[in-house]
Write an enzyme that holds these catalytic residues in place. Structure first.
Site, PDB file in Angstrom:
ATOM      1  N   CYS A   2       0.832  -1.196   0.000  1.00 37.61           N
ATOM      2  CA  CYS A   2       0.000   0.000   0.000  1.00 37.61           C
ATOM      3  C   CYS A   2       0.875   1.258   0.000  1.00 37.61           C
ATOM      4  O   CYS A   2       2.079   1.207   0.159  1.00 37.61           O
ATOM      5  CB  CYS A   2      -0.891   0.003   1.235  1.00 37.61           C
ATOM      6  SG  CYS A   2      -1.649  -1.595   1.606  1.00 37.61           S
ATOM      7  N   ARG A  27       2.726   0.998  -6.852  1.00 38.39           N
ATOM      8  CA  ARG A  27       2.959   0.020  -5.797  1.00 38.39           C
ATOM      9  C   ARG A  27       1.846  -1.022  -5.731  1.00 38.39           C
ATOM     10  O   ARG A  27       1.993  -2.033  -5.057  1.00 38.39           O
ATOM     11  CB  ARG A  27       3.086   0.742  -4.448  1.00 38.39           C
ATOM     12  CG  ARG A  27       4.259   1.698  -4.405  1.00 38.39           C
ATOM     13  CD  ARG A  27       4.222   2.576  -3.175  1.00 38.39           C
ATOM     14  NE  ARG A  27       4.657   1.875  -1.988  1.00 38.39           N
ATOM     15  CZ  ARG A  27       5.915   1.792  -1.589  1.00 38.39           C
ATOM     16  NH1 ARG A  27       6.860   2.342  -2.307  1.00 38.39           N
ATOM     17  NH2 ARG A  27       6.237   1.155  -0.483  1.00 38.39           N
ATOM     18  N   TRP A  75      -3.937  -2.112  -0.592  1.00 41.30           N
ATOM     19  CA  TRP A  75      -3.883  -3.419  -1.255  1.00 41.30           C
ATOM     20  C   TRP A  75      -4.440  -4.419  -0.256  1.00 41.30           C
ATOM     21  O   TRP A  75      -3.864  -4.645   0.800  1.00 41.30           O
ATOM     22  CB  TRP A  75      -2.444  -3.749  -1.639  1.00 41.30           C
ATOM     23  CG  TRP A  75      -2.281  -4.959  -2.497  1.00 41.30           C
ATOM     24  CD1 TRP A  75      -2.974  -5.298  -3.597  1.00 41.30           C
ATOM     25  CD2 TRP A  75      -1.302  -5.990  -2.309  1.00 41.30           C
ATOM     26  NE1 TRP A  75      -2.505  -6.464  -4.129  1.00 41.30           N
ATOM     27  CE2 TRP A  75      -1.478  -6.920  -3.358  1.00 41.30           C
ATOM     28  CE3 TRP A  75      -0.288  -6.223  -1.372  1.00 41.30           C
ATOM     29  CZ2 TRP A  75      -0.691  -8.058  -3.494  1.00 41.30           C
ATOM     30  CZ3 TRP A  75       0.498  -7.359  -1.511  1.00 41.30           C
ATOM     31  CH2 TRP A  75       0.294  -8.259  -2.549  1.00 41.30           C
ATOM     32  N   ASN A 101       0.271   0.639   6.516  1.00 44.72           N
ATOM     33  CA  ASN A 101       0.881  -0.386   5.668  1.00 44.72           C
ATOM     34  C   ASN A 101       1.410  -1.489   6.571  1.00 44.72           C
ATOM     35  O   ASN A 101       2.002  -1.208   7.619  1.00 44.72           O
ATOM     36  CB  ASN A 101       2.051   0.176   4.865  1.00 44.72           C
ATOM     37  CG  ASN A 101       1.609   1.111   3.765  1.00 44.72           C
ATOM     38  OD1 ASN A 101       0.414   1.275   3.520  1.00 44.72           O
ATOM     39  ND2 ASN A 101       2.564   1.740   3.104  1.00 44.72           N
ATOM     40  N   GLY A 102       1.232  -2.743   6.156  1.00 41.69           N
ATOM     41  CA  GLY A 102       1.722  -3.861   6.951  1.00 41.69           C
ATOM     42  C   GLY A 102       0.588  -4.758   7.404  1.00 41.69           C
ATOM     43  O   GLY A 102      -0.537  -4.686   6.893  1.00 41.69           O
ATOM     44  N   GLU A 481      13.340 -16.051 -14.779  1.00 40.42           N
ATOM     45  CA  GLU A 481      12.956 -14.646 -14.758  1.00 40.42           C
ATOM     46  C   GLU A 481      12.125 -14.281 -15.984  1.00 40.42           C
ATOM     47  O   GLU A 481      11.159 -13.519 -15.892  1.00 40.42           O
ATOM     48  CB  GLU A 481      14.206 -13.761 -14.674  1.00 40.42           C
ATOM     49  CG  GLU A 481      13.948 -12.268 -14.760  1.00 40.42           C
ATOM     50  CD  GLU A 481      13.074 -11.725 -13.635  1.00 40.42           C
ATOM     51  OE1 GLU A 481      12.636 -10.565 -13.737  1.00 40.42           O
ATOM     52  OE2 GLU A 481      12.817 -12.462 -12.657  1.00 40.42           O
ATOM     53  N   LYS A 485       8.369 -12.629 -15.851  1.00 44.10           N
ATOM     54  CA  LYS A 485       8.010 -11.352 -16.475  1.00 44.10           C
ATOM     55  C   LYS A 485       6.746 -11.505 -17.322  1.00 44.10           C
ATOM     56  O   LYS A 485       5.862 -10.660 -17.294  1.00 44.10           O
ATOM     57  CB  LYS A 485       9.153 -10.843 -17.368  1.00 44.10           C
ATOM     58  CG  LYS A 485      10.297 -10.219 -16.625  1.00 44.10           C
ATOM     59  CD  LYS A 485       9.978  -8.869 -16.070  1.00 44.10           C
ATOM     60  CE  LYS A 485       9.893  -8.735 -14.599  1.00 44.10           C
ATOM     61  NZ  LYS A 485      10.345  -9.583 -13.619  1.00 44.10           N
ATOM     62  N   GLU A 488       3.616 -12.065 -15.096  1.00 48.40           N
ATOM     63  CA  GLU A 488       3.314 -10.893 -14.267  1.00 48.40           C
ATOM     64  C   GLU A 488       2.470  -9.861 -15.009  1.00 48.40           C
ATOM     65  O   GLU A 488       1.501  -9.339 -14.446  1.00 48.40           O
ATOM     66  CB  GLU A 488       4.617 -10.208 -13.819  1.00 48.40           C
ATOM     67  CG  GLU A 488       5.281 -10.805 -12.610  1.00 48.40           C
ATOM     68  CD  GLU A 488       6.517 -10.019 -12.206  1.00 48.40           C
ATOM     69  OE1 GLU A 488       6.676  -9.767 -11.005  1.00 48.40           O
ATOM     70  OE2 GLU A 488       7.317  -9.644 -13.085  1.00 48.40           O
ATOM     71  N   HIS A 504      10.890 -35.910 -18.242  1.00 49.42           N
ATOM     72  CA  HIS A 504      10.428 -36.387 -16.936  1.00 49.42           C
ATOM     73  C   HIS A 504       9.057 -35.829 -16.582  1.00 49.42           C
ATOM     74  O   HIS A 504       8.693 -35.794 -15.407  1.00 49.42           O
ATOM     75  CB  HIS A 504      11.443 -36.024 -15.856  1.00 49.42           C
ATOM     76  CG  HIS A 504      12.760 -36.706 -16.043  1.00 49.42           C
ATOM     77  ND1 HIS A 504      12.963 -38.041 -15.779  1.00 49.42           N
ATOM     78  CD2 HIS A 504      13.941 -36.229 -16.522  1.00 49.42           C
ATOM     79  CE1 HIS A 504      14.209 -38.363 -16.053  1.00 49.42           C
ATOM     80  NE2 HIS A 504      14.830 -37.282 -16.508  1.00 49.42           N
ATOM     81  N   LYS A 604       4.573  -3.525  -5.731  1.00 50.74           N
ATOM     82  CA  LYS A 604       5.991  -3.320  -6.023  1.00 50.74           C
ATOM     83  C   LYS A 604       6.877  -3.828  -4.891  1.00 50.74           C
ATOM     84  O   LYS A 604       7.876  -4.487  -5.131  1.00 50.74           O
ATOM     85  CB  LYS A 604       6.257  -1.833  -6.267  1.00 50.74           C
ATOM     86  CG  LYS A 604       7.698  -1.509  -6.636  1.00 50.74           C
ATOM     87  CD  LYS A 604       8.090  -2.166  -7.938  1.00 50.74           C
ATOM     88  CE  LYS A 604       9.511  -1.849  -8.343  1.00 50.74           C
ATOM     89  NZ  LYS A 604       9.934  -2.643  -9.511  1.00 50.74           N
TER      90      LYS A 604
END
Length: 609
Positions: A2, A27, A75, A101-102, A481, A485, A488, A504, A604
């Site tokens: 947030c 964010r 968020w 926040n948290g 990565e 990307k 996301e 496999h 973020k």
């Protein structure tokens, strides 16, 4: 995570808060709100959805007069996104408004305690507990109420607080979640990120755990957890507002992809002096390195993928055992650490909750810690034994690009520095690697010149339902990565596999038209990758190969499409191969109409576990 903004000064607060919140949109959030001292009381306006909704309700801030206020982009964690669950949260009697926040881990216990004493709750949030507790403990002294509340709450928090009885003050306190204080001329600010207030001031103070700030128009006072006054030095933010603006690009992500060559220069050049690696103020002597029995690399998400590349580099150059751990698992698996262990902690923000917890566990067991972060003065930077900054500048897009590239550069520097100190390589071999490292910015520029080829390829496959990335050795590490990307920002399901694992299980997923992106830059494993490409082609897959020019003709015999990247040292190849795949993810998402800079459900900086 947030976003928090607070303001006290001579200007109208609501427009300042809205402007700050807009700069924190990257964010991630699902609702927003502001609270302002207005006409003798606390007035709160908040709404589910994008900031445009709140902006419309406030008519760009004109409908909520007052020069003191706090704002928030939320968020959702506790309680679904809704107007009621949006922040600010207020106390039952309307005395306090709080942004947070948290996560308050013991909120349910505290909520039950207050409910039994007649306090009525209206939201599902853990934040409302803080507001209600402040009023419950308030006996005319806000600082004392804050002290009592912070003694009782468990978890992480950055809190912005205003009280109806104190119309000329804003209060702030934090623990394990970032919060800064901005110092202006006749005005003061709080923010969870400097980008929110950079257009107003460059002078900031960083709050440390459980420190309290009291903001007034012309001064800011700081207190320790026992309410003793303390002095805090101010620091000057050097990067300018333009660094946090799009600068003509349609999205921050594309801007940051294109900034990677310059970011690499800033990361690498100052640390290569007279043919040697110089690591700022890091204290790792030859004797200390010799004593190491093991190195752990601990991180989350993109930073974890940096660790996956680093493992190959460290083991090749140093012949030292390396373990790479996801931070959220590290401290719960009872890792075996001691004073002969080096734990390298990687975090873009320096505030990642799981990574911070892993750092503290490593220190508890006596290990030496070295942090790689981008944000100066962040919690991880402050708590690690040593810190190396990436100097990447602000990264606004949620999907990380230049943070990944600069973190890779730093792990190369660390590996080469340790090899240099141990004399683990012949001098001419070490010199060759240092020259290749110095060339990375130039090679990255060359790689990014051919955006059109990748854009055209994306136009052919942006509607794919599934994609698969394969590679071996560092190519597999890079594929992790690249896959992240893509998923996301484009919401296309993708997976990364070591190419040798295809038979496999994953090969059962191959069918006519399945897109496979094969990273084939490692010369010594190229023939094996060619065999793997043949395997998926035989099942009907379409293959894009990422390779170097010297291998391109052979790859062209099997792959349907290919893109060439410049050749460099084998362990540095992910710095090249990731660039076209960042572009591919960007173009695929753009063609699908996705919100590239603010992908759904993502934040973020993840400052909660």
């Amino acid at each position: 995570m947030c976003g928090i903004v607070g303001y006290i000064g001579r200007e109208q607060a609501a427009p300042v808060l809205l402007n700050g919140l807009k700069r924190l949109e990257y964010r991630g959030y699902d609702s927003s709100g502001v609270a302002v001292h207005s006409d003798g009381s606390l007035r709160v306006v908040k709404a589910k959805g994008r900031l445009d909704v709140l902006d419309g309700l406030l008519e760009q801030g004109t409908k909520l007069p007052g020069t003191v206020g706090i704002g928030h982009t939320r968020w959702a964690t506790h309680g679904a996104p809704s107007d009621i669950n949006s922040h600010p949260q207020t106390s039952d009697g309307g005395l306090f408004a709080v942004v947070h926040n948290g996560i308050i881990e013991n909120y349910l216990h505290l909520k039950n305690h207050l409910t039994r004493r007649g306090v009525d709750f209206v939201s599902d949030t853990d934040t409302e507990v803080v507001a209600q507790m402040l009023e419950y403990y308030y006996k005319g002294d806000v600082l004392e109420a804050i002290r009592q509340v912070t003694e009782r709450v468990q978890g992480s928090y950055a809190l912005g607080i205003i009280c109806a009885d104190c119309p000329e003050k804003v209060f702030a306190v934090r623990k394990d979640s970032p919060l800064i204080v901005g110092l202006g001329e006749g005005e003061s600010f709080i923010a969870s990120d400097v980008t929110a207030i950079l257009s107003y001031t460059r002078r900031i103070c960083r709050l440390q755990d459980r420190e309290i700030a009291v903001l007034e128009q012309d001064r800011v006072s700081f207190y320790d957890p026992e309410l003793y006054p303390i002095e805090k030095p101010a620091e000057q933010v050097e990067w300018d507002v333009a660094s946090a603006e799009k600068g003509g690009y349609e999205h921050f992500m594309m801007k940051e992809i294109c900034e990677q060559p310059e970011a690499l220069r800033k990361t690498i050049s100052p640390r290569l002096q007279d043919g040697k690696v110089v690591l700022d103020d890091v204290c790792l002597s030859r004797e200390q390195i010799t004593r190491l029995s093991r190195v752990y690399i601990v991180a989350c998400g993109t930073s974890y993928h940096v660790g996956a590349v680093a493992k190959y580099a460290f083991e090749k150059l140093l012949r030292l055992p390396i373990e790479v751990d996801v931070a959220s698992e590290f401290r719960y698996r009872d890792p075996v650490l001691d004073e002969r262990t080096l734990v390298i902690i990687i975090s873009q923000s320096g505030e990642t909750a799981d990574t911070l917890a892993a750092l503290r566990e490593a220190k508890r067991q006596g290990a030496r810690t070295l942090a790689i972060v981008n944000v100066v003065g962040s919690t991880i930077a402050n708590e690690a034994n040593d810190v190396l900054y990436t100097w990447a500048g602000p990264e606004i897009a949620v999907a990380s690009t230049k943070a990944y590239s600069t973190q890779l550069a730093v792990v190369y520097l660390i590996a080469l520095y340790m090899a240099q100190e141990l004399q683990a390589l012949p001098p001419e071999e070490l010199d060759g690697y240092l020259q290749e490292l110095q060339r990375l910015p130039e090679l990255a520029e060359k790689c990014l010149e051919d955006k059109e080829t990748i854009q055209y390829f994306a136009s052919q496959y942006f509607n794919a339902k599934d994609m698969y990335f394969i590679g071996r050795n560092v190519d597999y590490a890079a594929s992790l990565e690249a896959s992240l990307k893509l998923k996301e920002i484009s919401y296309i399901h993708s997976e990364a596999y070591t190419a040798g694992e295809l038979k496999h299980g994953p090969i059962s997923l191959m069918e006519e038209g399945t897109l496979v992106i094969a990273i084939c830059t490692c010369r010594r494993l190229f023939e094996k990758m060619m065999a793997n490409i043949k395997e998926v082609k035989a099942r009907g897959a379409v293959v894009l190969g990422i390779t170097t020019q010297e291998l391109a003709d052979t790859l062209a015999q099997e792959a349907d499409w290919q893109f060439c990247v410049p050749r460099t040292a084998d362990f540095m190849l992910p710095s090249m191969s990731i660039l076209p795949l960042q572009l591919f993810a960007y173009y695929a998402a753009s063609m699908k109409g996705c919100d590239i800079d603010k992908p759904r459900n993502l934040a973020k900086s993840v400052t909660v576990e």
